[in-house]
Design an enzyme around this catalytic site. Sequence first.
Site, mmCIF file in Angstrom:
data_model
loop_
_atom_site.group_PDB
_atom_site.id
_atom_site.type_symbol
_atom_site.label_atom_id
_atom_site.label_comp_id
_atom_site.label_asym_id
_atom_site.label_seq_id
_atom_site.Cartn_x
_atom_site.Cartn_y
_atom_site.Cartn_z
ATOM 1 N N HIS A 1 -0.191 0.326 -10.200
ATOM 2 C CA HIS A 1 -0.943 -0.572 -9.313
ATOM 3 C C HIS A 1 -1.433 -1.782 -10.115
ATOM 4 O O HIS A 1 -2.608 -2.153 -10.076
ATOM 5 C CB HIS A 1 -2.123 0.161 -8.665
ATOM 6 N N GLU B 1 -3.337 7.839 -5.925
ATOM 7 C CA GLU B 1 -3.434 7.129 -7.196
ATOM 8 C C GLU B 1 -4.715 7.554 -7.923
ATOM 9 O O GLU B 1 -5.761 7.666 -7.293
ATOM 10 C CB GLU B 1 -3.459 5.615 -6.961
ATOM 11 N N ARG C 1 0.852 -1.178 0.000
ATOM 12 C CA ARG C 1 0.000 0.000 0.000
ATOM 13 C C ARG C 1 0.893 1.234 0.000
ATOM 14 O O ARG C 1 1.903 1.281 0.706
ATOM 15 C CB ARG C 1 -0.908 0.024 1.236
#
Length: 312
Positions: free
Chosen positions: A275, A257, A228
């Site tokens: 990601h 993000e 994370r």
Amino acid sequence: MDRPGKEAILLLAAIPQDLRAALAERYELVEDKPAEGERPGVRIAVTTAMAGAGEAQFARLPDLRLLSSMGTGLERIDLPAAARRGIAVAYTPDVMTEDVADAAIGLMYAAARRIAEADRFVRAGRWGPERIRPSISLHGKVAGIVGMGRIGKAIARRAAGLGMTVAWTGPRPKPELPWGFVPELRRLAEQSDVLILAVPGGTGTDRMVDAGVLAALGPGGVLVNIARGSAVDEPALLDALESGVIAAAGLDVFAKEPGLDPRFLALENVVLAPHSASITYETRAALVARMLADIAAFREGREFLDAAAGAG
């Protein structure tokens, strides 16, 4: 709300197109509109690990009995609130493990061996007139893994198979594991050539990798984060990359993000990924199948993994 023969599923967050298409074949999909207030009659809702769900949504859905979440993370889902309201929470903890571990190793190599930088070097026509800088060898080095859950173990197995020494840290020792346990994160960083984060999000891991940990990792060290973005003090990381406090980083996750800090874009010593550690054809298919299976199990009264069980 329902078409004949199709139960409605409320979408609490934007979901990938493959999941949307699979759900739409079987159910009536309804977009959530919080401004419309309470939505009685909805038994099933879908979210993602990044979007989560909590009391505010649950209060508007008095008949909700299943929340199906795409992803492994649970820190953004209010499990105690779900349990109090009798809402089961299905998620996908096992499906992503192997591909995320592969991505961690890929980012480690890309950052340490300058693979992405070498690609840019060749494409820019610099090969010949210039010589690329040396990279960092990994064989025989120490991989320090932060978090030894499913993904951490999968990364450890891979690193050991590559000829690296594995050490790790976490909330408590696991004597059954073959790799050395280091109780303190900063001490692990001092011992490691590569520090790989495989921890959940949440308050317990928030900015755990700070300026002190990065200094302990040192000017030859590489940081890899497939966990994370919240686990890293991002301004401290940017400072460390810019000033040479650490050698390089491979990052799949960020504090914000998709609008990551633009300072990252100017750095040659960081490999950036969107990601995407779990985005493979195989894992996407398995994720969709798992979510469909859990929803079907709920509707048919069969057992499935419920993260809210016992959380109240």
